[in-house]
Design an enzyme around this catalytic site. Structure first.
Site, PDB file in Angstrom:
ATOM      1  N   LEU A   1       0.913  -0.970   0.085  1.00 26.54           N
ATOM      2  CA  LEU A   1       0.211  -0.065  -0.119  1.00 26.54           C
ATOM      3  C   LEU A   1       0.804   1.684  -0.376  1.00 26.54           C
ATOM      4  O   LEU A   1       0.304   2.327   0.188  1.00 26.54           O
ATOM      5  CB  LEU A   1      -1.601   0.276   1.192  1.00 26.54           C
ATOM      6  CG  LEU A   1      -1.890  -1.582   1.517  1.00 26.54           C
ATOM      7  CD1 LEU A   1      -2.320  -1.101   2.327  1.00 26.54           C
ATOM      8  CD2 LEU A   1      -2.531  -1.458   0.087  1.00 26.54           C
ATOM      9  N   ARG A   2       2.477   1.525   0.105  1.00 24.79           N
ATOM     10  CA  ARG A   2       3.216   1.850  -0.076  1.00 24.79           C
ATOM     11  C   ARG A   2       3.441   3.234   0.613  1.00 24.79           C
ATOM     12  O   ARG A   2       4.147   3.792   1.223  1.00 24.79           O
ATOM     13  CB  ARG A   2       2.530   2.648  -1.070  1.00 24.79           C
ATOM     14  CG  ARG A   2       2.581   2.296  -2.402  1.00 24.79           C
ATOM     15  CD  ARG A   2       4.232   1.115  -2.528  1.00 24.79           C
ATOM     16  NE  ARG A   2       4.820   0.389  -3.498  1.00 24.79           N
ATOM     17  CZ  ARG A   2       5.648  -0.132  -3.678  1.00 24.79           C
ATOM     18  NH1 ARG A   2       6.321  -1.022  -2.487  1.00 24.79           N
ATOM     19  NH2 ARG A   2       5.765  -1.548  -5.350  1.00 24.79           N
TER      20      ARG A   2
ATOM     21  N   ASP B   1      -0.361  -9.987  -5.026  1.00 24.41           N
ATOM     22  CA  ASP B   1       0.792  -9.660  -4.491  1.00 24.41           C
ATOM     23  C   ASP B   1       1.337  -8.324  -5.482  1.00 24.41           C
ATOM     24  O   ASP B   1       2.156  -7.618  -6.083  1.00 24.41           O
ATOM     25  CB  ASP B   1       1.748 -10.329  -5.625  1.00 24.41           C
ATOM     26  CG  ASP B   1       3.182 -10.191  -5.122  1.00 24.41           C
ATOM     27  OD1 ASP B   1       3.810  -9.582  -3.755  1.00 24.41           O
ATOM     28  OD2 ASP B   1       4.664 -10.492  -5.273  1.00 24.41           O
TER      29      ASP B   1
ATOM     30  N   HIS C   1       3.645   1.029  -8.635  1.00 24.27           N
ATOM     31  CA  HIS C   1       4.948   2.375  -8.934  1.00 24.27           C
ATOM     32  C   HIS C   1       4.475   3.346  -9.622  1.00 24.27           C
ATOM     33  O   HIS C   1       4.078   3.259 -10.600  1.00 24.27           O
ATOM     34  CB  HIS C   1       6.000   1.124  -9.506  1.00 24.27           C
ATOM     35  CG  HIS C   1       6.040   0.184  -9.035  1.00 24.27           C
ATOM     36  ND1 HIS C   1       7.573   0.113  -7.821  1.00 24.27           N
ATOM     37  CD2 HIS C   1       6.598  -1.350  -9.347  1.00 24.27           C
ATOM     38  CE1 HIS C   1       7.310  -0.798  -7.888  1.00 24.27           C
ATOM     39  NE2 HIS C   1       7.852  -1.318  -7.919  1.00 24.27           N
TER      40      HIS C   1
END
Lengths: 430, 333
Positions: A62-63, A304, A308
């Site tokens: 989820l960054r 997965d 980006h």
């Protein structure tokens, strides 16, 4: 609020249900099927649609915190909801990693604020994912972590792994391991095989997976710790897991959906969108992974998901960041396995609902009376072509651009409340 | 349910990116070039070699064109030959050491390219440490720019392979009757991969690779070679021996136990050379490690054509540069 999802094909593999029925929801919980005297405040017409438990995705990035230029918890929870996912397990390899109760609470709170999919946090196994020092796992668990993992970061030694497994086991915490022995893949960025040899890409041998698996399984046997192997990629890996399960070890495993459709051949034009870890392997591995899903060795299919920014993939292949933005292709790819005769529809649904929930001990993935009303309503027959511009995720990095897919989510409900809905008319993909 | 259409697959293979209407637009890899095109490059190189032999050192074929040498990885020899080839064709040449430039200050590779495009360059000669870098650049440059791969990672070094087959053709003639052995660190060698493709495309009789398993890529036989781990067996009756440079940094990677043992097992000395055909030639892409992969008696001996390779390299690069710019040695500007 009382809702009735009417006339849909209700498929609940956990309960063995697959029939046309009305699903009653009240106060965020499932009331039951075909409740004759149920008076809803709102009705959802599901005729011609399938009604299933909301999907449970065992691995997504989820960054947040730290990489908001790639994505945010809110953006990815909305993308998950658009993909029919109601529980998304957040991996801990953020920057900085999720290794403290404060981090766990922060991510969970951001998830709640998104009013979309639920976030189940997998905490770091070691501090800062450094591979040396165990995290305060009890505190992580108390803050709401559902499991612990070092993601793709290596542990310093087998001894640290042993201690980590023992300590987690004493807290009854499941350890999620991505088996990949880094020492066997210096600079590796593609499956060690003919394609990588031809392209001159540093290889990642299958032994990087099996050597790690072997070591971990030996320690599982020693410690009795509960381990879930995430993202297996090879036929040999599936065989090793199969033997371990047959031996009665407390282990389970999953596979990323893209591993069931792509192989090393898809890397053949230096396609950085196919740069993933573990790498795409050969067609025999793909078939073995599919067989492993079919026979239940691999209990779950996960996204997965790794969103980006565009620049992360705009470099020569080895310099690009691995990963695929995949929340919104999880369900359609599973349905494609059904179309290709690999699984029945209920089996495919089970691999993304009750089975992953069971693997991590999550109370999700079921439409049983009393369960939280996390529901996905989708049109199994809707055909669409993936257009990255239409993705809800911030990440546009998918190799499935232009693929003809089947299955569109129409409604996603979490705790009985709609968090995503589209109609055939408004759907840009339809 | 109806069957879904076949999945979308990635676009054209990199091998096809370099051709436009059958003409060479970029030179990124030998793979997929086809025998006629390779032979055309070699024939054009012959014309340039002939001119150089006659003392015509400079031609106006690329007058007004600008060639930018973009070397993201250190190289003196290759950069110099590309630079000289461009100058012999009357092009303006920029040679940029990209390691010391904007990319180290955080600028992306694409930003760097955009800036160079804005300088009205016509050709990029690219060397980069990452495999696929030349393809990446070719995929993103403006349509009027041609990209020549001067070595990318472990992937390809096509002009080196072309000058190697040019050398073989000049010294040994028809390739279909030849046995060629490539010896040493094939795993890390972009040159070896390109040589193998070039030799196979030109229907060479037999291509062998010789080396320990640590220095050979996985499934190397699928590149179309016979694999030998024993130097004596591998050299038997070969017509051409191409020695590869053993990079000394490999010593730390546990690829081989020592220089001493490597030379004992895979070094080319006079005794081993005698196993090959009596008129065999010995090649090396340079720079050679004497006493590690090749003995001085062989490197400087009568079978060696190592220095000739360097000379031919100039002609081959002139041929490729003129072809991607749409001119050839027969057409004087």
């Amino acid at each position: 609020m009382r809702r009735l999802i009417q006339g849909g094909r209700v498929i609940d593999p956990a309960a063995g249900i697959d029939r046309i029925a009305d699903l009653a929801i009240a106060d965020g919980r499932i009331v039951g099927l075909d409740m004759a005297d149920f008076q809803p405040d709102e009705r959802i017409d599901a005729r011609g649609l399938s009604v299933i438990p909301g999907l449970v995705d065992l691995a997504a990035r989820l960054r947040e915190p730290g990489q908001e230029h790639k994505a945010t918890v809110a953006s990815e929870c909305r993308a998950a909801a658009a993909g029919g996912i109601t529980t998304v397990c957040a991996m801990p390899d953020t920057v900085p990693p999720i290794d403290s109760p404060a981090d766990v609470r922060l991510v969970r709170q951001k998830g709640r604020n998104a009013h979309a999919a639920r976030v189940a946090v997998i905490g770091a196994l070691t501090q800062g994912l450094d591979g040396h020092h165990l995290t305060e796992m009890a505190a992580l668990r108390d803050a709401g972590c559902v499991a612990v993992s070092n993601a793709l970061h290596p542990l310093a030694s087998p001894l640290i792994l042993r201690r980590a497994l023992e300590y987690a086991a004493s807290l009854d915490l499941i350890v999620v391991v991505q088996p990949l022995e880094r020492a066997l893949m210096p600079e590796g960025c593609a499956h060690e095989g003919p394609v990588a040899s031809r392209l001159g890409l540093p290889g990642i041998p299958v032994a990087a997976e099996t050597a790690a698996l072997g070591q971990i399984l030996a320690l599982v046997e020693q410690t009795g710790a509960r381990v879930h192997f995430g993202r297996l990629s090879s036929a040999a890996g599936v065989r090793a897991l199969q033997r371990a399960i047959a031996d009665g070890l407390p282990v389970s495993g999953d596979v990323a959906a893209h591993q069931l459709f792509l192989t090393e051949m898809d890397v053949a034009d230096f396609n950085a969108l196919c740069h993933v870890l573990p790498p795409l392997r050969n067609s025999r591995d793909l078939e073995a992974l599919r067989a492993g899903v079919a026979d239940g060795t691999l209990c779950a299919i996960c996204s997965d998901h790794q969103p980006h920014e565009d620049d992360a993939k705009l470099m020569p292949f080895p310099a690009t960041e691995p990963g695929i933005s995949s929340l919104e292709t999880l369900l359609p790819l599973c349905l494609r396995l059904v179309d290709e005769g690999q699984l029945t529809l209920p089996e495919a649904i089970a691999r993304v609902t009750c089975r992953p929930a069971r693997a991590l001990g999550l109370r999700a993935g079921s439409l049983a009376a009393g369960a939280a009303a996390d529901v996905c309503v989708f049109d199994a027959d809707a055909e669409w072509t993936l257009d990255v511009e239409q993705l809800h995720s911030r990440g546009r990095n998918t190799p499935f651009q232009g693929w003809a897919l089947r299955g569109r989510v129409r409604h996603t409900l979490v705790r009985g409340e709609p968090v995503y809905q589209s109609s055939a008319d408004s759907d840009p993909h339809a | 349910m109806n069957a879904l259409p076949a999945p979308h697959r990635p676009g054209p293979l990199p091998t096809r990116m370099q051709l436009e209407d059958g003409r060479l637009r970029h030179l990124l890899t030998i793979e997929g070039l086809g025998r006629p095109l390779i032979e055309q490059i070699l024939d054009n190189a012959e014309s340039f070699a002939g001119m150089n032999d006659q003392g015509v050192k400079k031609l106006p074929l690329l007058r007004g064109k600008t060639v930018a040498n973009l070397f993201f990885e250190a190289s003196t020899r290759t950069r110099t030959t590309f630079e000289l080839a461009a100058k012999r064709l009357s092009a303006d040449v920029l040679s940029l050491n990209m390691n010391a430039s904007a990319t180290t200050k955080g600028e992306t590779l694409l930003d760097t390219l955009r800036n160079l495009e804005a300088m009205q360059c016509d050709m990029f000669v690219v060397r980069h440490a990452d495999s696929g870098a030349a393809h990446f650049i070719a995929r993103h440059v403006a349509p009027h720019i041609s990209v020549l791969n001067a070595g990318d990672g472990r992937h390809a070094h096509p002009t080196q392979a072309l000058l190697d087959v040019f050398t073989i053709r000049r010294h040994k003639g028809e390739l279909s009757k030849l046995r060629v052995a490539i010896v040493g660190d094939v795993l890390h060698s972009r040159v070896a991969r390109s040589q193998i493709h070039a030799l196979n495309t030109l229907a060479t009789g037999e291509v062998r690779v010789i080396g320990p398993r640590t220095l050979l890529p996985a499934a190397v036989e699928q590149l179309g070679v016979q694999v030998y781990h024993n130097m004596e067996q591998g050299l038997k009756d070969v017509d051409v021996i191409i020695m590869l440079r053993l990079q000394k940094e490999r010593m730390q990677g546990a690829f081989i136990p020592s220089e001493h043992e490597y030379f004992q097992r895979y070094g080319l000395d006079a005794r081993r050379l005698a196993l090959a055909h009596p008129e065999a030639i010995v090649m090396h892409p340079g720079p050679a490690n004497r006493g590690v992969e090749i003995a001085s008696e062989v490197a400087d001996g009568p079978h060696s054509v190592i220095l000739r390779q360097v000379t031919y390299g100039l002609s081959v690069r002139m041929a490729v540069m003129s072809m991607v710019m749409g001119v050839n040695p027969q057409v004087r500007a």
